[in-house]
Write an enzyme that holds these catalytic residues in place. Structure first.
Site, PDB file in Angstrom:
ATOM      1  N   ARG A 202       0.870  -1.179   0.000  1.00  0.00           N
ATOM      2  CA  ARG A 202       0.000   0.000   0.000  1.00  0.00           C
ATOM      3  C   ARG A 202       0.901   1.222   0.000  1.00  0.00           C
ATOM      4  O   ARG A 202       1.837   1.319   0.799  1.00  0.00           O
ATOM      5  CB  ARG A 202      -0.886  -0.015   1.245  1.00  0.00           C
TER       6      ARG A 202
ATOM      7  N   ALA B 170       0.451  10.553   3.542  1.00  0.00           N
ATOM      8  CA  ALA B 170       0.125  11.045   4.886  1.00  0.00           C
ATOM      9  C   ALA B 170      -1.141  11.882   4.867  1.00  0.00           C
ATOM     10  O   ALA B 170      -1.346  12.709   3.981  1.00  0.00           O
ATOM     11  CB  ALA B 170       1.281  11.882   5.416  1.00  0.00           C
TER      12      ALA B 170
ATOM     13  N   CYS C 215     -12.530  12.325   4.791  1.00  0.00           N
ATOM     14  CA  CYS C 215     -11.913  11.473   3.762  1.00  0.00           C
ATOM     15  C   CYS C 215     -11.987  10.018   4.224  1.00  0.00           C
ATOM     16  O   CYS C 215     -12.585   9.721   5.244  1.00  0.00           O
ATOM     17  CB  CYS C 215     -10.476  11.904   3.511  1.00  0.00           C
TER      18      CYS C 215
ATOM     19  N   CYS D 121      -9.064   8.108   4.484  1.00  0.00           N
ATOM     20  CA  CYS D 121      -7.663   7.705   4.706  1.00  0.00           C
ATOM     21  C   CYS D 121      -7.460   6.827   5.937  1.00  0.00           C
ATOM     22  O   CYS D 121      -6.773   5.804   5.858  1.00  0.00           O
ATOM     23  CB  CYS D 121      -6.774   8.941   4.809  1.00  0.00           C
TER      24      CYS D 121
ATOM     25  N   GLN E 176      -8.693   3.356   5.447  1.00  0.00           N
ATOM     26  CA  GLN E 176      -7.850   2.686   4.427  1.00  0.00           C
ATOM     27  C   GLN E 176      -6.531   2.229   5.032  1.00  0.00           C
ATOM     28  O   GLN E 176      -6.047   1.136   4.752  1.00  0.00           O
ATOM     29  CB  GLN E 176      -7.560   3.639   3.271  1.00  0.00           C
TER      30      GLN E 176
ATOM     31  N   ASP F 226      -3.451  16.879  -8.164  1.00  0.00           N
ATOM     32  CA  ASP F 226      -2.630  15.953  -7.392  1.00  0.00           C
ATOM     33  C   ASP F 226      -1.170  16.330  -7.629  1.00  0.00           C
ATOM     34  O   ASP F 226      -0.684  16.230  -8.755  1.00  0.00           O
ATOM     35  CB  ASP F 226      -2.908  14.520  -7.882  1.00  0.00           C
TER      36      ASP F 226
ATOM     37  N   ARG G  61       1.433  14.970  -6.014  1.00  0.00           N
ATOM     38  CA  ARG G  61       2.345  13.966  -5.480  1.00  0.00           C
ATOM     39  C   ARG G  61       3.302  13.450  -6.545  1.00  0.00           C
ATOM     40  O   ARG G  61       2.945  13.392  -7.716  1.00  0.00           O
ATOM     41  CB  ARG G  61       1.547  12.766  -4.939  1.00  0.00           C
TER      42      ARG G  61
ATOM     43  N   THR H  44      -5.136  -0.328  -3.851  1.00  0.00           N
ATOM     44  CA  THR H  44      -5.516   1.037  -4.244  1.00  0.00           C
ATOM     45  C   THR H  44      -6.777   1.025  -5.103  1.00  0.00           C
ATOM     46  O   THR H  44      -7.092   0.011  -5.726  1.00  0.00           O
ATOM     47  CB  THR H  44      -4.377   1.733  -5.019  1.00  0.00           C
TER      48      THR H  44
ATOM     49  N   LYS I 142      -2.050   5.645  -9.815  1.00  0.00           N
ATOM     50  CA  LYS I 142      -0.971   5.109  -8.987  1.00  0.00           C
ATOM     51  C   LYS I 142      -0.365   3.875  -9.639  1.00  0.00           C
ATOM     52  O   LYS I 142       0.847   3.697  -9.648  1.00  0.00           O
ATOM     53  CB  LYS I 142      -1.545   4.695  -7.624  1.00  0.00           C
TER      54      LYS I 142
HETATM   55  N1  LIG Z   1      -5.489  18.621  -1.427  1.00  0.00           N
HETATM   56  C1  LIG Z   1      -6.326  17.792  -0.810  1.00  0.00           C
HETATM   57  N2  LIG Z   1      -5.817  16.652  -0.336  1.00  0.00           N
HETATM   58  C2  LIG Z   1      -6.661  15.788   0.257  1.00  0.00           C
HETATM   59  C3  LIG Z   1      -8.037  16.078   0.422  1.00  0.00           C
HETATM   60  N3  LIG Z   1      -8.597  15.026   1.073  1.00  0.00           N
HETATM   61  C4  LIG Z   1      -7.610  14.134   1.293  1.00  0.00           C
HETATM   62  N4  LIG Z   1      -6.442  14.580   0.810  1.00  0.00           N
HETATM   63  C5  LIG Z   1      -5.135  13.930   0.773  1.00  0.00           C
HETATM   64  O1  LIG Z   1      -5.200  12.939  -0.227  1.00  0.00           O
HETATM   65  C6  LIG Z   1      -4.241  11.932   0.028  1.00  0.00           C
HETATM   66  C7  LIG Z   1      -4.938  10.619  -0.185  1.00  0.00           C
HETATM   67  O2  LIG Z   1      -5.194  10.527  -1.546  1.00  0.00           O
HETATM   68  P1  LIG Z   1      -6.508   9.961  -2.180  1.00  0.00           P
HETATM   69  O3  LIG Z   1      -6.700  10.608  -3.504  1.00  0.00           O
HETATM   70  O4  LIG Z   1      -7.614  10.038  -1.181  1.00  0.00           O
HETATM   71  O5  LIG Z   1      -6.256   8.463  -2.404  1.00  0.00           O
HETATM   72  P2  LIG Z   1      -5.157   7.848  -3.322  1.00  0.00           P
HETATM   73  O6  LIG Z   1      -4.002   7.604  -2.412  1.00  0.00           O
HETATM   74  O7  LIG Z   1      -4.897   8.642  -4.549  1.00  0.00           O
HETATM   75  O8  LIG Z   1      -5.856   6.531  -3.832  1.00  0.00           O
HETATM   76  P3  LIG Z   1      -6.124   5.243  -3.009  1.00  0.00           P
HETATM   77  O9  LIG Z   1      -4.865   4.431  -3.130  1.00  0.00           O
HETATM   78  O10 LIG Z   1      -7.274   4.602  -3.682  1.00  0.00           O
HETATM   79  O11 LIG Z   1      -6.437   5.620  -1.608  1.00  0.00           O
HETATM   80  C8  LIG Z   1      -3.719  12.201   1.417  1.00  0.00           C
HETATM   81  O12 LIG Z   1      -2.437  12.809   1.296  1.00  0.00           O
HETATM   82  C9  LIG Z   1      -4.704  13.209   1.993  1.00  0.00           C
HETATM   83  O13 LIG Z   1      -4.094  14.101   2.907  1.00  0.00           O
HETATM   84  C10 LIG Z   1      -8.523  17.290  -0.087  1.00  0.00           C
HETATM   85  O14 LIG Z   1      -9.694  17.602  -0.014  1.00  0.00           O
HETATM   86  N5  LIG Z   1      -7.624  18.127  -0.679  1.00  0.00           N
HETATM   87 ZN   LIG Z   2      -7.433  11.870   4.325  1.00  0.00          ZN
END
Ligand SMILES: Nc1nc2c(ncn2[C@@H]2O[C@H](COP(=O)(O)OP(=O)(O)OP(=O)(O)O)[C@@H](O)[C@H]2O)c(=O)[nH]1
Ligand SMILES: [Zn+2]
Length: 380
Positions: A235, A239, A251, A253, A256, A312, A314, A335, A340
């Protein structure tokens, strides 16, 4: 007595000086790390691109005194992303970038109000904004570099710039604009690992990774002893202070994170990466800014755009690097995010299987999860 310096009269000492200067000189990557820290503290940095040079400040940390300092050097511009410019109805002539003139009578609150969308709805009559085009003012390359640095310092993506003709004031770090482009490829290495028995599994081990060029600390939690020659249940968790620690319902998170660890414990092996990428890479303060905009009616993607960020921010290559450093070349990835999967493969980690991770739906995050599915391609 010879004072060591480049003009030292004694050739033997000159050699020593050159060797010392060479060994202690800052690399571009180190200048970048310094510049990031300086902007975070509200200090100016010097950006260079061939002969073109500009002094830059992050809009968010600029002070009245420093703004005056920039003005003494010439006409100041505010570099914004095209995302932010769109909300402000400012013309972005440079593609992803807008270079906005800072009017002579504009004060620091003007700068902050332009960079930060917090008051957009309360004070809708901002502008009109005059933006530069073509060869005017600090070049787009310099402006883009300043925005990249502000982003990597987890500040609002907005920077004040002024072209610099003469010498730079003493002590200001100079960074080639080109060095800001591939900054996140800094090598990660394991600092330490230790056994940590977890509630879900006693066979837990925590590995800490760092890059010498930023203050991020990425963590890998290894459950059991997964063989390195088979796809590992993995996974990549970004953060989320609010979800993971506080149990925020906005959210999914927290659930998960726990479900991923539980699944690894059930199978007896797995690896969970806890990546220092709060708020999809924009940092906690910016994420809270986004939350505040969400309370004004914008969804998660719109909120990021109004702040000037992409959906995004990241860099998933970080996760691939950690997996590779641990000896894993293939994963069964927990995921719902197909992006990803794609980016892992691109970074050289084979995704043998995507394992869905659907947990934590509640009344508060239903719209958020629906937006992720509709706009970010997450699979429900
Ligand atoms: N900018 C922003 N970040 C968020 C928000 N809600 C959650 N996050 C961040 O999103 C990240 C999680 O990403 P997600 O898009 O929810 O999930 P993912 O990791 O892309 O996909 P999964 O693997 O399916 O969980 C964490 O770093 C959270 O802090 C939001 O409203 N705005
Ligand atoms: Zn979150």
């Amino acid at each position: 007595m010879c004072r060591l310096g480049p003009d030292c009269f004694n050739p033997a000492f000159a050699g020593v000086w050159e060797a010392m200067a060479d060994l202690l000189a800052l690399s571009d990557a180190e200048r970048l790390a310094r510049a990031r820290a300086d902007l975070r503290m509200g200090l100016p940095v010097l950006l260079t691109d061939g002969d073109a040079r500009a002094l830059a400040l992050a809009a968010e940390t600029a002070t009245v005194r420093r703004l005056e300092g920039l003005r003494a050097a010439g006409e100041v511009i505010l570099a914004l992303t095209a995302r932010r410019a769109e909300t402000l109805r400012a013309r972005a002539y440079d593609g992803d970038l807008a270079r906005v003139r800072v009017p002579e009578d504009a004060d620091l609150p003007w700068v902050l109000g332009t960079a930060d969308p917090a008051e957009d709805l309360a004070r809708p009559l901002k502008g009109p904004f005059m933006t530069l085009r073509d060869g005017e003012g600090p070049s787009p390359a310099l402006a883009r570099a300043a925005i990249r640095l502000a982003k990597s310092a987890r500040l609002l993506p907005a920077a004040l710039l002024v072209p610099l003709a003469g010498p730079a004031p003493e002590g200001i770090v100079a960074v080639p604009a080109a060095a800001t482009r591939d900054a996140s490829l800094a090598p990660l290495s394991e600092v330490v690992s230790a056994r940590v028995p977890l509630a879900v599994s006693q066979a837990g081990r925590v590995h800490v990774f760092r890059s010498p060029l930023d203050d991020a600390e990425h963590v890998a939690v290894e459950i059991g002893s997964p063989p390195r020659d088979a796809p590992v249940l993995a996974r990549l968790h970004s953060a989320c202070f609010t979800g993971d620690l506080l149990g925020s319902l906005k959210c999914d998170c927290g659930p998960q994170l726990q479900a991923a660890l539980a699944r690894m414990a059930e199978e007896g092996a797995g690896v969970l990466l806890y990546l220092d990428q709060e708020g999809r890479g924009i940092g906690l303060a910016n994420k809270m800014r986004a939350y505040s905009l969400q309370d004004q009616g914008f969804d998660t993607v719109e909120a990021n755009h109004r702040l000037g960020f992409e959906d995004d921010e990241r860099d998933f290559r970080v996760g691939a690097q950690v997996l590779q450093a641990l000896g894993f070349g293939a994963v069964r990835l927990l995921t719902n995010n197909p992006r990803k999967v794609r980016l892992m493969e691109e970074a050289g980690v084979r995704v043998a299987e995507r394992v869905p991770l659907r947990v934590g739906l509640n009344d508060h995050n239903a719209a958020y999860l629906a937006t992720k599915a509709a706009k970010s391609g997450h699979l429900l």
